[in-house]
Design a protein around this motif. Sequence first.
Motif, PDB file in Angstrom:
ATOM      1  N   THR A 185       0.845  -1.203   0.000  1.00  0.00           N
ATOM      2  CA  THR A 185       0.000   0.000   0.000  1.00  0.00           C
ATOM      3  C   THR A 185       0.874   1.246   0.000  1.00  0.00           C
ATOM      4  OG1 THR A 185      -0.164  -0.079   2.415  1.00  0.00           O
ATOM      5  CG2 THR A 185      -1.922  -1.146   1.160  1.00  0.00           C
ATOM      6  N   ILE A 186       2.014   1.174   0.670  1.00  0.00           N
ATOM      7  CA  ILE A 186       2.922   2.321   0.690  1.00  0.00           C
ATOM      8  C   ILE A 186       3.499   2.566  -0.709  1.00  0.00           C
ATOM      9  CG2 ILE A 186       5.108   3.187   1.629  1.00  0.00           C
ATOM     10  CD1 ILE A 186       4.429   1.800   4.250  1.00  0.00           C
TER      11      ILE A 186
ATOM     12  N   GLN B  26       0.920   4.422  -2.641  1.00  0.00           N
ATOM     13  CA  GLN B  26       0.774   5.817  -2.200  1.00  0.00           C
ATOM     14  C   GLN B  26       1.937   6.667  -2.705  1.00  0.00           C
ATOM     15  OE1 GLN B  26      -1.195   6.750   1.641  1.00  0.00           O
ATOM     16  NE2 GLN B  26      -0.898   4.606   2.137  1.00  0.00           N
TER      17      GLN B  26
ATOM     18  N   VAL C 271      -2.906  12.839  -1.319  1.00  0.00           N
ATOM     19  CA  VAL C 271      -2.651  11.868  -0.252  1.00  0.00           C
ATOM     20  C   VAL C 271      -3.844  10.920  -0.250  1.00  0.00           C
ATOM     21  CG1 VAL C 271      -2.094  11.555   2.193  1.00  0.00           C
ATOM     22  CG2 VAL C 271      -1.483  13.689   1.057  1.00  0.00           C
TER      23      VAL C 271
ATOM     24  N   PRO D 202      -5.934   7.514   0.295  1.00  0.00           N
ATOM     25  CA  PRO D 202      -5.915   6.303   1.120  1.00  0.00           C
ATOM     26  C   PRO D 202      -5.773   5.073   0.234  1.00  0.00           C
ATOM     27  CG  PRO D 202      -7.884   7.642   1.522  1.00  0.00           C
ATOM     28  CD  PRO D 202      -7.236   8.195   0.319  1.00  0.00           C
ATOM     29  N   VAL D 203      -4.933   4.144   0.633  1.00  0.00           N
ATOM     30  CA  VAL D 203      -4.772   2.882  -0.079  1.00  0.00           C
ATOM     31  C   VAL D 203      -4.827   1.764   0.951  1.00  0.00           C
ATOM     32  CG1 VAL D 203      -3.316   1.484  -1.582  1.00  0.00           C
ATOM     33  CG2 VAL D 203      -3.278   3.980  -1.803  1.00  0.00           C
ATOM     34  N   PHE D 204      -5.765   0.854   0.768  1.00  0.00           N
ATOM     35  CA  PHE D 204      -5.957  -0.223   1.741  1.00  0.00           C
ATOM     36  C   PHE D 204      -5.973  -1.568   1.033  1.00  0.00           C
ATOM     37  CE2 PHE D 204      -6.699   3.134   4.432  1.00  0.00           C
ATOM     38  CZ  PHE D 204      -7.949   3.728   4.387  1.00  0.00           C
ATOM     39  N   THR D 205      -5.528  -2.600   1.714  1.00  0.00           N
ATOM     40  CA  THR D 205      -5.704  -3.954   1.196  1.00  0.00           C
ATOM     41  C   THR D 205      -7.118  -4.406   1.544  1.00  0.00           C
ATOM     42  OG1 THR D 205      -4.740  -4.786   3.262  1.00  0.00           O
ATOM     43  CG2 THR D 205      -3.282  -4.621   1.364  1.00  0.00           C
ATOM     44  N   ILE D 206      -7.786  -5.015   0.588  1.00  0.00           N
ATOM     45  CA  ILE D 206      -9.153  -5.459   0.858  1.00  0.00           C
ATOM     46  C   ILE D 206      -9.467  -6.785   0.172  1.00  0.00           C
ATOM     47  CG2 ILE D 206     -10.036  -3.086   1.033  1.00  0.00           C
ATOM     48  CD1 ILE D 206     -11.594  -3.911  -1.666  1.00  0.00           C
TER      49      ILE D 206
ATOM     50  N   GLN E 296       1.002  12.463   5.499  1.00  0.00           N
ATOM     51  CA  GLN E 296       1.903  12.160   4.390  1.00  0.00           C
ATOM     52  C   GLN E 296       1.410  10.913   3.663  1.00  0.00           C
ATOM     53  OE1 GLN E 296       6.501  13.044   4.363  1.00  0.00           O
ATOM     54  NE2 GLN E 296       6.010  11.400   5.759  1.00  0.00           N
ATOM     55  N   ARG E 297       0.852   9.987   4.392  1.00  0.00           N
ATOM     56  CA  ARG E 297       0.258   8.794   3.802  1.00  0.00           C
ATOM     57  C   ARG E 297      -0.772   8.244   4.783  1.00  0.00           C
ATOM     58  NH1 ARG E 297       1.428   3.840   5.983  1.00  0.00           N
ATOM     59  NH2 ARG E 297       3.204   3.736   7.392  1.00  0.00           N
ATOM     60  N   TRP E 298      -1.722   7.505   4.248  1.00  0.00           N
ATOM     61  CA  TRP E 298      -2.715   6.853   5.095  1.00  0.00           C
ATOM     62  C   TRP E 298      -2.160   5.521   5.609  1.00  0.00           C
ATOM     63  CZ3 TRP E 298      -7.898   7.814   6.429  1.00  0.00           C
ATOM     64  CH2 TRP E 298      -8.416   9.021   5.947  1.00  0.00           C
TER      65      TRP E 298
ATOM     66  N   ASN F 118      -2.780   1.615   6.651  1.00  0.00           N
ATOM     67  CA  ASN F 118      -3.657   0.611   6.055  1.00  0.00           C
ATOM     68  C   ASN F 118      -4.751   0.224   7.046  1.00  0.00           C
ATOM     69  OD1 ASN F 118      -4.758  -1.352   4.475  1.00  0.00           O
ATOM     70  ND2 ASN F 118      -3.038  -2.778   4.613  1.00  0.00           N
TER      71      ASN F 118
ATOM     72  N   THR G 182      -7.640  -1.089   6.977  1.00  0.00           N
ATOM     73  CA  THR G 182      -8.368  -2.360   6.958  1.00  0.00           C
ATOM     74  C   THR G 182      -7.624  -3.435   7.737  1.00  0.00           C
ATOM     75  OG1 THR G 182      -7.348  -2.855   4.826  1.00  0.00           O
ATOM     76  CG2 THR G 182      -9.580  -1.947   4.782  1.00  0.00           C
ATOM     77  N   GLU G 183      -6.378  -3.176   8.085  1.00  0.00           N
ATOM     78  CA  GLU G 183      -5.597  -4.140   8.864  1.00  0.00           C
ATOM     79  C   GLU G 183      -5.349  -3.654  10.286  1.00  0.00           C
ATOM     80  OE1 GLU G 183      -4.712  -7.108   7.701  1.00  0.00           O
ATOM     81  OE2 GLU G 183      -5.661  -6.654   5.781  1.00  0.00           O
TER      82      GLU G 183
END
Lengths: 139, 183, 223
Positions: free
Chosen positions: B134-135, B138, B149, B151-155, C123-125, C127, C129-130
Amino acid sequence: MPQARFNDALIAKGQEVLDAMRFASPALVQAVLLSDDGFEVARTPRMSESDGRFASMASSVQALSEAVVHELRSGTGDEMIIQASQGVVIQARVGTRPAVVSALFGTDESLGKCLVVTRRATATLEEAFASGAVSIEPF
Amino acid sequence: MAEHVILVVGPMGAGKTTAIATMSDIETVKTEAVNTERNVVDKATTTVALDYGEISLGPSEKIRLYGVPGQKRFDFMWQILKARAVGMLVLVKNDAQDPKADLLRFFEEFKEIHDRGGVVVGVTHSDVQPFPSTIDYQRLLAEHYPGAVAPVFTIDPRNRDQLVTMLSVLAASVDSRAMFSGR
Amino acid sequence: MFAGGASEVRDRPETVGWKSVATAIHSMRQLPMPMLLTVVSTDTQPLWIDFSTGRYYWELPLTSMPPQPGAVTVYSQPIEPGSPPYPWVAWRPMDPLLWQIGRFAFGSDRATWMKPGERYALQRWPNLTEIPHSAEEIRMIATLANGYLTADELGLLTGSDTASAQRVLNMLSLMGAVKPAGGPLAPPSVIAQSQPQPAQAQQQTQGSFGFFQRLRERISGGR
């Protein structure tokens, strides 16, 4: 020119059926046989330019019209008619096959004749599918 | 009726149809067709117009979820659907051939939604393929869109809790942006 | 210590609690070369943190992490390029670990490396969901994506309090997810518009996050 995505038998039969539509109704401007997921199988007239965009649009419209019929619980979609100021588009699925015929007729043809010509085309194609003469296989 | 239109976009096979079905209060409207491109993505069917789902927030407010087809040949649907959207969820498949390129392509195509509302990125299949992380995604977006900026999440598109998180973050992003812009 | 060639092990004195671990983690981030941090405690299993790949290894689930471990010893060593440590273990992404350590290490006190009155922006979100998180934490992180804010300002804009805001800033800073303004900066204009009357500010803020609040109430019971 359609990609070599579909087998020769399907392309040839599709071309034959679409050309027969032109013979049956001189008011036919353009007709396309497309796969359910929006790829062109055959078209008439053959010389007209195609970037495949119309086939994609026709598949979207077909899917949406069938979704509307399903939502309204009105059985199955038979034909879809788009009445424009300079013509009419008739679109119909080939039986229960993953294939659709979409045809544009000029204003000098009755709607009834347009529907008959289109239905005859889809019926002929359905017979060809049913007999195993043609098929649509994943590429 | 107050409506919030949210698009779910991304390449074919990323999980858009599944995600909408997971989130929706109603049985989703699907426009699936037999997929003749099994060589590209090995799926039996593909979306050719849109997926539609709803989340009711009350008697006079709802979220309308629209999933777009992932293939470029259906980009006319993208134009039709993005006009009204207040935000979007971008799904990318981590085990695709080039998921970074996929993300950039869809981010660019739908950038106007990011600019006026919010975007949340969901990375599917990261259990199969953990990288890019995810980084990494981003950083990629920050390189191409300085100041963004996202948001990036694993799903997993079948996991409702994770999709709730994505939607919540999207809503909070839309609200906070409106607050800062004085709307 | 691991396959990949000789490397220098630097000892750290024994310390108590997660505060020192967090301080060590923050220090590792500032180093130009990637490091492996090993945390050994009398209370729990050894913890490895690989800064080259942003992953950690711990035998236990994070829910087993003691809030206040006993004596803790921290070791660090550089990682040679192309030689990731202990490739046979199941490394996991670092975000959830640092979120947890950040929460335990400082509570609502300012982290040791953060300056009073400093402004931070996202600067970044992380994660999410974890990571177990609350609605309040989502609001705060989303707000930090819009500009540089102090803990006071963050609490004000999100209808919360400075202590909660500082806690979130601590966790995000430990993760490298926020950046300091690095100098004097005027507050965003929205701050002036949000100045208390406290009751009014609360109402205002709840209105500002209306869509979010109604969504949370509907699909996750407001949590």
